[in-house]
Design an enzyme around this catalytic site. Structure first.
Site, PDB file in Angstrom:
ATOM      1  N   ASP A  89     104.711  48.167  27.075  1.00 47.77           N
ATOM      2  CA  ASP A  89     104.718  46.531  27.801  1.00 47.77           C
ATOM      3  C   ASP A  89     103.373  46.277  28.208  1.00 47.77           C
ATOM      4  OD1 ASP A  89     106.266  43.863  27.953  1.00 47.77           O
ATOM      5  OD2 ASP A  89     106.190  44.545  30.148  1.00 47.77           O
ATOM      6  N   GLU A  97     105.509  48.788  20.661  1.00 48.35           N
ATOM      7  CA  GLU A  97     105.137  49.036  22.236  1.00 48.35           C
ATOM      8  C   GLU A  97     104.956  50.737  22.725  1.00 48.35           C
ATOM      9  OE1 GLU A  97     106.114  44.662  24.588  1.00 48.35           O
ATOM     10  OE2 GLU A  97     107.303  46.455  24.630  1.00 48.35           O
TER      11      GLU A  97
END
Length: 242
Positions: free
Chosen positions: A55, A126
């Site tokens: 992230d 991610e």
């Protein structure tokens, strides 16, 4: 280091080739395997921690690309564009483009959940970025293939200002600062002529009005208000560090 299971190793090597990377690249294969393991398969050995790292990595990759490509772009626009680039919708789209769903280990109970598929793919994407970053502690395994996607998307967004996501950027800031979401209040101001600005929106936080704006739709009015608020309350250096 290769994996114990040759079949899984071949699957991961196939993905790496799709990314345009050589299989001789310094990839930590055990991390890449983990990045493509859903929590329904294992409660402890899954992608959740790598997703957390990824992230931050995807936001960094987007920020660096924007800074290099548009050195004169206002930093507020950087944040709004980046909010689109790192959205679940875009990340899931990229995951599908590289066929991540073919390599993602998911238990049967989750495979039937079509509603959660986009979120799963975005999370896995991610996590893959997290695994690649931790393999080298930099972006050298990521930027060669991700930059051109982000660059193309950013160009499209800049040509269509309506896609700039100031609402997401503002929400991100308020959550980071106060752990709360902003409140939008919308009223219809021009019902007779629908070709003009029909709605007026205000955005509030902790009882204070942060900004207001108008638009032909509720969404457009909220975005206009969010832009006013975001650019008013966030210093440039704070936006850059988000």
């Amino acid at each position: 280091m290769t994996l114990v299971y040759p079949r899984r190793q071949r699957q991961l090597e196939s993905l790496v080739r799709k990314l345009g990377l050589p299989i001789t690249a310094p990839i930590k294969w055990e991390l890449l395997d983990l990045a493509l393991t859903h929590p329904t398969v294992s409660e402890s050995a899954n992608y959740e921690q790598l997703e957390f790292v990824g992230d931050a990595v995807v936001r960094l990759a987007a920020a660096v690309m924007l800074w290099e490509t548009y050195p004169d772009c206002p930093v507020g626009d950087f944040a709004a564009i980046r909010s689109v680039l790192v959205s679940d919708r875009i990340l899931a789209q990229l995951a599908r483009e590289y066929g991540l769903e073919l390599h993602l280990l998911v238990a049967g109970s989750a495979t039937s959940d079509k509603i959660g598929q986009e979120s799963r793919l975005a999370d896995a994407f991610e996590a893959v970025l997290g695994a690649l970053y931790l393999s080298t502690s930099n972006l050298e395994l990521i930027r060669p293939w991700l930059d051109h996607h982000f660059r193309q998307l950013a160009a499209e967004i800049r040509l269509d200002p309506a896609r700039l996501n100031y609402k997401a950027a503002l929400q991100e800031w308020t959550q980071a600062q106060f752990k709360v979401l902003p409140e939008y209040r919308v009223v219809e101001i021009n019902q007779a002529n629908r070709t003009q600005e029909r709605f007026a929106a205000e955005v509030w936080l902790h009882g204070n009005k942060l900004g207001e704006g108008k638009g032909r739709s509720i969404k457009a009015a909220e975005q206009a208000a969010a832009k006013v608020a975001f650019l008013a309350i966030t210093p440039p250096e704070e936006i850059a560090n988000q």
